[in-house]
Every structure is written in structure tokens, then in C-alpha cells.
Write a protein that holds these residues in place. Structure first.
Motif, PDB file in Angstrom:
ATOM      1  N   MET A   1      24.790  -4.035 -42.141  1.00  0.00           N
ATOM      2  CA  MET A   1      24.080  -5.064 -40.955  1.00  0.00           C
ATOM      3  C   MET A   1      25.361  -5.687 -40.024  1.00  0.00           C
ATOM      4  SD  MET A   1      21.827  -8.451 -41.128  1.00  0.00           S
ATOM      5  CE  MET A   1      20.454  -7.640 -41.774  1.00  0.00           C
ATOM      6  N   LEU A   2      25.005  -5.328 -38.695  1.00  0.00           N
ATOM      7  CA  LEU A   2      25.864  -5.980 -37.747  1.00  0.00           C
ATOM      8  C   LEU A   2      25.637  -7.518 -37.577  1.00  0.00           C
ATOM      9  CD1 LEU A   2      25.207  -3.271 -35.035  1.00  0.00           C
ATOM     10  CD2 LEU A   2      27.432  -3.532 -36.145  1.00  0.00           C
ATOM     11  N   ASP A   3      26.575  -8.160 -36.820  1.00  0.00           N
ATOM     12  CA  ASP A   3      26.604  -9.403 -36.854  1.00  0.00           C
ATOM     13  C   ASP A   3      25.811  -9.831 -35.519  1.00  0.00           C
ATOM     14  OD1 ASP A   3      28.108 -10.704 -38.650  1.00  0.00           O
ATOM     15  OD2 ASP A   3      29.952  -9.868 -37.828  1.00  0.00           O
ATOM     16  N   ALA A   4      25.836  -8.801 -34.529  1.00  0.00           N
ATOM     17  CA  ALA A   4      25.296  -9.022 -33.271  1.00  0.00           C
ATOM     18  C   ALA A   4      24.785  -7.781 -32.378  1.00  0.00           C
ATOM     19  CB  ALA A   4      26.027 -10.079 -32.200  1.00  0.00           C
ATOM     20  N   VAL A   5      23.884  -7.658 -31.884  1.00  0.00           N
ATOM     21  CA  VAL A   5      23.356  -6.720 -31.097  1.00  0.00           C
ATOM     22  C   VAL A   5      23.021  -6.995 -29.495  1.00  0.00           C
ATOM     23  CG1 VAL A   5      21.779  -4.785 -30.400  1.00  0.00           C
ATOM     24  CG2 VAL A   5      22.636  -4.784 -32.772  1.00  0.00           C
ATOM     25  N   VAL A   6      23.776  -6.604 -28.659  1.00  0.00           N
ATOM     26  CA  VAL A   6      23.580  -6.865 -27.376  1.00  0.00           C
ATOM     27  C   VAL A   6      22.827  -5.737 -26.384  1.00  0.00           C
ATOM     28  CG1 VAL A   6      24.603  -7.451 -24.972  1.00  0.00           C
ATOM     29  CG2 VAL A   6      25.744  -8.307 -27.214  1.00  0.00           C
ATOM     30  N   VAL A   7      21.696  -6.122 -25.861  1.00  0.00           N
ATOM     31  CA  VAL A   7      20.986  -5.168 -25.106  1.00  0.00           C
ATOM     32  C   VAL A   7      21.101  -5.286 -23.667  1.00  0.00           C
ATOM     33  CG1 VAL A   7      18.555  -4.336 -24.640  1.00  0.00           C
ATOM     34  CG2 VAL A   7      19.208  -5.055 -26.925  1.00  0.00           C
ATOM     35  N   GLY A   8      21.837  -4.376 -22.962  1.00  0.00           N
ATOM     36  CA  GLY A   8      22.124  -4.464 -21.725  1.00  0.00           C
ATOM     37  C   GLY A   8      23.602  -4.560 -21.334  1.00  0.00           C
ATOM     38  N   ALA A   9      24.270  -3.686 -20.733  1.00  0.00           N
ATOM     39  CA  ALA A   9      25.607  -3.752 -20.578  1.00  0.00           C
ATOM     40  C   ALA A   9      26.100  -4.041 -19.119  1.00  0.00           C
ATOM     41  CB  ALA A   9      26.253  -2.232 -20.775  1.00  0.00           C
ATOM     42  N   GLY A  10      25.479  -5.141 -18.622  1.00  0.00           N
ATOM     43  CA  GLY A  10      25.917  -5.605 -17.378  1.00  0.00           C
ATOM     44  C   GLY A  10      26.988  -6.721 -17.609  1.00  0.00           C
ATOM     45  N   PRO A  11      27.576  -7.315 -16.713  1.00  0.00           N
ATOM     46  CA  PRO A  11      28.722  -8.151 -16.943  1.00  0.00           C
ATOM     47  C   PRO A  11      28.406  -9.430 -18.036  1.00  0.00           C
ATOM     48  CG  PRO A  11      28.812  -7.779 -14.567  1.00  0.00           C
ATOM     49  CD  PRO A  11      27.384  -7.094 -15.292  1.00  0.00           C
ATOM     50  N   ASN A  12      27.350  -9.573 -17.808  1.00  0.00           N
ATOM     51  CA  ASN A  12      26.780 -10.833 -18.914  1.00  0.00           C
ATOM     52  C   ASN A  12      26.782 -10.295 -20.167  1.00  0.00           C
ATOM     53  OD1 ASN A  12      26.735 -13.336 -17.369  1.00  0.00           O
ATOM     54  ND2 ASN A  12      25.108 -12.362 -16.377  1.00  0.00           N
ATOM     55  N   GLY A  13      26.003  -9.297 -20.285  1.00  0.00           N
ATOM     56  CA  GLY A  13      26.223  -8.680 -21.720  1.00  0.00           C
ATOM     57  C   GLY A  13      27.281  -8.276 -22.415  1.00  0.00           C
ATOM     58  N   LEU A  14      28.131  -7.655 -21.415  1.00  0.00           N
ATOM     59  CA  LEU A  14      29.322  -7.209 -22.192  1.00  0.00           C
ATOM     60  C   LEU A  14      30.410  -8.316 -22.348  1.00  0.00           C
ATOM     61  CD1 LEU A  14      30.087  -4.289 -19.510  1.00  0.00           C
ATOM     62  CD2 LEU A  14      29.785  -4.035 -22.013  1.00  0.00           C
ATOM     63  N   ASN A 457      28.492 -18.430 -22.184  1.00  0.00           N
ATOM     64  CA  ASN A 457      27.509 -19.390 -22.804  1.00  0.00           C
ATOM     65  C   ASN A 457      26.850 -19.255 -23.888  1.00  0.00           C
ATOM     66  OD1 ASN A 457      28.958 -21.026 -20.704  1.00  0.00           O
ATOM     67  ND2 ASN A 457      27.278 -20.955 -19.286  1.00  0.00           N
ATOM     68  N   ALA A 458      26.015 -18.036 -23.620  1.00  0.00           N
ATOM     69  CA  ALA A 458      25.277 -17.532 -24.660  1.00  0.00           C
ATOM     70  C   ALA A 458      25.979 -17.229 -25.842  1.00  0.00           C
ATOM     71  CB  ALA A 458      24.247 -16.364 -24.028  1.00  0.00           C
ATOM     72  N   ALA A 459      26.955 -16.452 -25.621  1.00  0.00           N
ATOM     73  CA  ALA A 459      27.780 -16.171 -26.876  1.00  0.00           C
ATOM     74  C   ALA A 459      28.069 -17.461 -27.886  1.00  0.00           C
ATOM     75  CB  ALA A 459      29.133 -15.403 -26.611  1.00  0.00           C
ATOM     76  N   LYS A 460      28.412 -18.454 -27.068  1.00  0.00           N
ATOM     77  CA  LYS A 460      28.582 -19.761 -27.957  1.00  0.00           C
ATOM     78  C   LYS A 460      27.633 -20.211 -28.666  1.00  0.00           C
ATOM     79  CE  LYS A 460      32.151 -22.178 -24.831  1.00  0.00           C
ATOM     80  NZ  LYS A 460      32.090 -23.565 -24.214  1.00  0.00           N
ATOM     81  N   ALA A 461      26.276 -20.279 -28.008  1.00  0.00           N
ATOM     82  CA  ALA A 461      25.211 -20.466 -29.062  1.00  0.00           C
ATOM     83  C   ALA A 461      24.853 -19.394 -29.968  1.00  0.00           C
ATOM     84  CB  ALA A 461      23.823 -20.417 -27.973  1.00  0.00           C
ATOM     85  N   VAL A 462      25.311 -18.330 -29.966  1.00  0.00           N
ATOM     86  CA  VAL A 462      25.051 -17.173 -30.925  1.00  0.00           C
ATOM     87  C   VAL A 462      26.246 -17.467 -32.127  1.00  0.00           C
ATOM     88  CG1 VAL A 462      25.322 -14.819 -31.666  1.00  0.00           C
ATOM     89  CG2 VAL A 462      24.062 -15.492 -29.535  1.00  0.00           C
ATOM     90  N   TRP A 463      27.499 -17.689 -31.687  1.00  0.00           N
ATOM     91  CA  TRP A 463      28.456 -17.749 -32.705  1.00  0.00           C
ATOM     92  C   TRP A 463      28.360 -19.038 -33.683  1.00  0.00           C
ATOM     93  CZ3 TRP A 463      31.963 -17.810 -28.245  1.00  0.00           C
ATOM     94  CH2 TRP A 463      32.539 -19.102 -27.836  1.00  0.00           C
ATOM     95  N   ARG A 464      27.756 -19.990 -32.947  1.00  0.00           N
ATOM     96  CA  ARG A 464      27.663 -21.409 -33.730  1.00  0.00           C
ATOM     97  C   ARG A 464      26.444 -20.937 -34.821  1.00  0.00           C
ATOM     98  NH1 ARG A 464      27.583 -25.113 -28.506  1.00  0.00           N
ATOM     99  NH2 ARG A 464      29.673 -25.507 -28.039  1.00  0.00           N
ATOM    100  N   ARG A 465      25.551 -20.410 -34.469  1.00  0.00           N
ATOM    101  CA  ARG A 465      24.467 -19.971 -35.442  1.00  0.00           C
ATOM    102  C   ARG A 465      24.945 -19.214 -36.431  1.00  0.00           C
ATOM    103  NH1 ARG A 465      21.004 -15.846 -36.640  1.00  0.00           N
ATOM    104  NH2 ARG A 465      19.247 -16.491 -37.609  1.00  0.00           N
ATOM    105  N   LEU A 466      25.810 -17.996 -36.138  1.00  0.00           N
ATOM    106  CA  LEU A 466      26.078 -17.131 -37.109  1.00  0.00           C
ATOM    107  C   LEU A 466      27.091 -17.753 -38.212  1.00  0.00           C
ATOM    108  CD1 LEU A 466      26.970 -14.125 -34.830  1.00  0.00           C
ATOM    109  CD2 LEU A 466      24.868 -14.181 -36.407  1.00  0.00           C
ATOM    110  N   ARG A 467      27.869 -18.922 -37.486  1.00  0.00           N
ATOM    111  CA  ARG A 467      28.832 -19.623 -38.421  1.00  0.00           C
ATOM    112  C   ARG A 467      28.108 -20.324 -39.655  1.00  0.00           C
ATOM    113  NH1 ARG A 467      33.423 -20.390 -34.078  1.00  0.00           N
ATOM    114  NH2 ARG A 467      34.728 -18.611 -34.505  1.00  0.00           N
ATOM    115  N   GLN A 468      27.056 -20.884 -39.042  1.00  0.00           N
ATOM    116  CA  GLN A 468      26.141 -21.927 -39.691  1.00  0.00           C
ATOM    117  C   GLN A 468      25.390 -21.188 -41.026  1.00  0.00           C
ATOM    118  OE1 GLN A 468      23.405 -23.789 -37.037  1.00  0.00           O
ATOM    119  NE2 GLN A 468      25.031 -25.256 -36.253  1.00  0.00           N
ATOM    120  N   THR A 469      25.086 -19.818 -40.604  1.00  0.00           N
ATOM    121  CA  THR A 469      24.360 -19.117 -41.537  1.00  0.00           C
ATOM    122  C   THR A 469      25.325 -18.280 -42.584  1.00  0.00           C
ATOM    123  OG1 THR A 469      24.313 -17.394 -39.925  1.00  0.00           O
ATOM    124  CG2 THR A 469      22.567 -19.055 -40.012  1.00  0.00           C
ATOM    125  N   THR A 470      26.682 -18.290 -42.352  1.00  0.00           N
ATOM    126  CA  THR A 470      27.373 -17.296 -43.259  1.00  0.00           C
ATOM    127  C   THR A 470      27.704 -17.992 -44.497  1.00  0.00           C
ATOM    128  OG1 THR A 470      28.998 -16.981 -41.009  1.00  0.00           O
ATOM    129  CG2 THR A 470      29.967 -16.417 -43.212  1.00  0.00           C
TER     130      THR A 470
END
Length: 470
Positions: A1-14, A457-470
Motif C-alpha cells: 500500500m502506498l502512503d499517498a496517490v496524487v491525481v493530476g500532474a499539474g504544478p500543485n499535484g507535483l 499546503n495540502a501536503a501539510k494536511a496529508v502528512w499530519r494525518r499520515l503521521r497520526q495514523t502511523t
């Protein structure tokens, strides 16, 4: 299982993918098109050897982006190229105001009655620009303000409509140039926080200019993708996602898409039905036999040229496209001359040039003649230098990029409260009703532009959740 999947390879997704990979998370990006880029691509749209940016070309927010500046993108080929002047705004009398790296030169171009007012407007913020940019572009609560006093002062100045702020100026030259700055986000001048829009663009120019990316905007996206791969991330192109089940298992899914698309793919129901999409643009890319023959001297040296010419003209054009549902007879144009800074974009002695005016979302008419009449007004003989042109209106923009609903290149109307509070009223704008699904596109703060901060900014929200659930 991956930690994160990003949909869309624009500048924000990348950018979101890079930020997660830098922190040790396993990441994969899935893009429907055959190349990465989103709104930051480069293609030969007209003739062989002429490299055009189908959407974004000048990058005042990119070169000033706290996210990009923290990444080693120069190692992966990203180089900013500057024209002698960031921007010029010509008038019918053959003169022009300028937005220069120098506050003094800019103020002097407005005339003696407004020079002091302009200096008083920008100088207090310019000395604190880097901190202000981080605070302003990291809002809402992804980080505590580093300089709350300057941010509060900026808010008091910028949150009122631009029409209020422009009352500081007595003459048309300063008012017109500032109105044009606001129009870059396709927002009527009397909207909430439009004063802040104009201020941000002015301060960005004074701090680091309005460059283009050498080789084309695609080099921004390519640098992000190359860095991601070196960090261990994967990028999959030609992969259209229609539902979450199309993607590999992951602890988090991050969407660089429109709110409508994430709601459809993730089964979020009608949670974004209230989100408004705005006006679009009609854009013409040109291959030229020589430089644009501007009457005024300053536009011949400027990477970006605004064609209004007056604040009232700009306001009427924006109102026609945004509120009245019609194409303006005399469009306000934003034009870019990439080859002034980057001659590699065209064969020797030739030039690329693009211009766009605002039109209603979904409009399917042809604005080419109106665009060229406006350019000819300030550059007589322009049409004689056109070797080829490629046009794109709202249907073409929507077809090329699914995020541009109705051709809205801002991924949502940048007017009213939605300019700041997007995609919905929430302290967690990057989260969705699905606990594992996040949104990181220009539909989230700080909004439109090639700067990667929505992804950051979105990545900050994601990694905070991922660290909480590790």
C-alpha cells in the motif's frame, strides 16, 4: 500500500507529491494526459521551432513561491529568464507606465501626482516581502503567521475592493496599471480582497520580477517531476481516473482536480455543488516574423504588456465577461513576449507572442479580430508580422484541461468570498468529507497561479494525518 496517490500532474499535484516524498512517504502520481504539466506546458502550437505556452507563461508568483524556492529545482533544469522590464502598460498618447523591479522607476512612470502615493503603498510591505508571501500564501491555518503585524496591515490595505485602494491615485496612469494587475485573476475590480491581488502582483515584480521559464513553462513541471522521481516517487501518464477503484491502495488520495471532479471520482455527492466557476479567456498564440512594433518604447522591453488602456475600459471588459455574459467589444488584453527573455523559443530573428482577453465561461465565439485590433491600436503593423496563429477559446481550454470547467483557467471564480475562501467555508479547505481524500488544486487557497502553494499546503494536511495514523 502506498502512503499517498496524487491525481493530476499539474504544478500543485507535483508539488504535493514532492513535499510528501521529501518526508519519506511513498507516492505515485497519475495523470490523464501523455505529459505532466497541467497549466504549465509548452508545445509547438503554430510552426516548427516556435515553442508556445498554451496557458501560463509569465511567472511572478512562481519565482516568488515559497514552495518552489525551498526546492532544488534549478538542479533539474528550471531557470528563470527576465526581460529588461517585467511589465508595461501603454496609452493612446504613445507613452506607457511600467511595473519595474525598481519602485522609483515604477513610481516615476505614473507622474509626479501619484509617485509618492505609490511609494507609500508598496514600500512598507516590500522590505518584509518574503515573510509576507509565506504568511499570505500559507493561509488558512496551515501555519501560524511569522509576522502577524505586517500580515494584519496588509489585510487592512488589501481586503477592501481594488476600487477603494485606487482612490489613492489621482491620475489615470497609476489607476489603469493597478486595475490591470487585478484583472490577472479575472476578478471585477469592486470585489472583496481585489486590492490584495493587485498588491501581490506589484510586490512580486519589485521583489524578483515577472520572468518566464527558460525553454517554456513545461520546464517547471518537468523539474518537479524529475525531482520527484529522484526522491523515489513514480509518475504515470496516460492514466485517466474515473473512480477511486481505478487507483492502487493508498492511505491518502490527493486530487489536483476541480471540486466537481473529486466529488465525482471519490463519490462525495453534492458537497461542492455550491462552488462557482467563472469567466474564461480567448487566447491567441502567434509566431512572428519580428518583434511586436509597439509605438511606445517601454513595451518593446517588457516581458508582459497590459492593453487596456484605462481603468474604466478594464472594468467594463471584466464586467461584460464575468457578470453580463457577453464578450467585450474592446477586450482588456494580457500579452506576453517570451522571446524577449528567452530567444530559444523561436528560430533566430523570429518571436513568439500571446494575448488573451476575457470572455464568459463556455463562450464559443471568435475574438481574434477584436484582440488584434486592440494590439494594432498600440502596435500599428502588428498583423504584418504574423506568420501563424493558434486560437483557443473556452471549449478548447476545457477540452485540453479537465480542471478548466467551462474554460475557467482559474479553476473557479476568483471573486467575492470565493477569492479567499475556496472551495468552501472551512478551516480545513484541503480536506473533503472522505477522510482519506484531499484536494490540492487551484480551487484551494491561495488560488490560481503556477506557484505550487496549494499543493504545498495540502501536503501539510496529508502528512499530519499520515503521521497520526502511523
Amino acid at each position: 500500500m502506498l502512503d499517498a496517490v496524487v491525481v493530476g500532474a499539474g504544478p500543485n499535484g507535483l508539488t504535493a507529491a514532492v513535499e510528501l516524498a521529501r518526508r519519506g512517504f511513498s507516492v505515485a502520481v497519475f495523470e490523464a494526459r501523455d505529459t505532466v504539466g497541467g497549466g504549465a506546458r509548452t508545445e509547438e502550437l503554430t510552426l516548427p521551432g516556435f515553442r508556445h505556452d498554451p496557458c501560463s507563461a509569465a511567472h511572478p508568483l512562481g519565482v516568488n513561491s515559497p514552495a518552489f524556492r525551498a526546492l532544488p529545482l534549478d538542479r533539474y533544469g528550471l531557470e528563470w529568464a527576465h526581460a529588461p522590464l517585467p511589465m508595461a502598460h501603454p496609452f493612446d498618447d504613445g507613452t506607457a507606465a511600467v511595473l519595474s523591479r525598481s519602485v522609483a522607476e515604477t513610481a516615476a512612470s505614473f507622474g509626479p501626482r501619484d509617485a509618492g502615493a505609490y511609494r507609500r503603498l508598496v514600500t512598507p510591505f516590500l522590505s518584509r516581502w518574503d515573510t509576507l508571501a509565506k504568511d499570505f500564501m500559507s493561509l488558512p491555518l496551515t501555519a501560524l503567521p511569522r509576522d502577524p503585524v505586517t500580515l494584519a496591515r496588509f489585510g487592512l490595505t488589501g481586503l477592501p475592493p481594488a476600487t477603494w485602494l485606487m482612490r489613492r491615485f489621482r491620475d489615470e496612469r497609476a489607476r489603469a496599471l493597478f486595475a490591470g494587475l487585478v484583472a490577472h485573476v479575472i476578478a471585477p475590480l469592486d470585489g472583496f480582497a481585489t486590492g490584495a491581488v493587485g498588491l501581490v502582483f506589484a510586490l512580486a515584480a519589485h521583489a524578483r520580477g515577472w520572468p518566464v521559464a527558460r525553454g517554456g513553462s513545461q520546464s517547471i513541471s518537468d523539474a518537479l517531476a524529475a525531482y520527484l522521481k529522484d526522491l523515489g516517487g513514480a509518475v504515470h501518464t496516460d492514466f485517466e481516473v474515473k473512480r477511486l477503484d481505478d487507483l492502487p491502495p493508498a492511505r491518502a488520495y490527493v486530487f489536483d482536480t476541480s471540486p466537481a471532479a473529486v466529488a465525482r471520482i471519490a463519490g462525495l455527492g453534492r458537497c461542492y455543488d455550491h462552488y462557482r466557476y467563472g469567466a474564461s479567456v480567448f487566447k491567441v498564440d502567434y509566431a512572428l516574423d519580428g518583434p511586436v512594433p509597439w509605438t511606445a518604447e517601454e513595451p518593446r522591453r517588457a516581458g508582459t504588456v497590459q492593453i487596456g488602456p484605462h481603468a474604466g475600459d478594464i472594468d467594463r471588459a471584466l464586467r461584460a465577461a464575468s457578470r453580463e455574459g457577453r464578450a467585450p467589444e474592446h477586450p482588456f488584453l494580457i500579452t506576453v513576449q517570451p522571446t524577449l527573455a528567452d530567444p530559444s523559443r523561436a528560430p533566430e530573428g523570429k518571436h513568439t507572442f500571446w494575448a488573451y482577453g476575457h470572455v464568459p465561461g463556455g463562450w464559443d465565439g471568435d475574438l481574434t479580430d477584436a484582440v488584434e485590433r486592440q494590439v494594432e491600436r498600440f502596435a500599428p503593423g502588428f498583423r504584418d508580422r504574423v506568420l501563424a496563429r493558434a486560437v483557443a477559446g473556452p471549449p478548447q481550454f476545457a477540452a485540453r484541461n479537465a480542471n478548466y470547467v467551462g474554460g475557467d483557467i482559474a479553476c473557479g471564480a476568483a471573486s467575492g468570498l470565493q477569492l479567499m475562501l475556496r472551495p468552501r467555508l472551512s478551516l480545513r479547505p484541503y480536506s473533503t468529507p472522505h477522510p482519506a481524500v484531499y484536494l490540492c488544486s487551484s480551487a484551494t487557497p491561495p488560488g490560481p497561479g503556477v506557484h505550487g502553494m496549494s499543493g504545498h499546503n495540502a501536503a501539510k494536511a496529508v502528512w499530519r494525518r499520515l503521521r497520526q495514523t502511523t
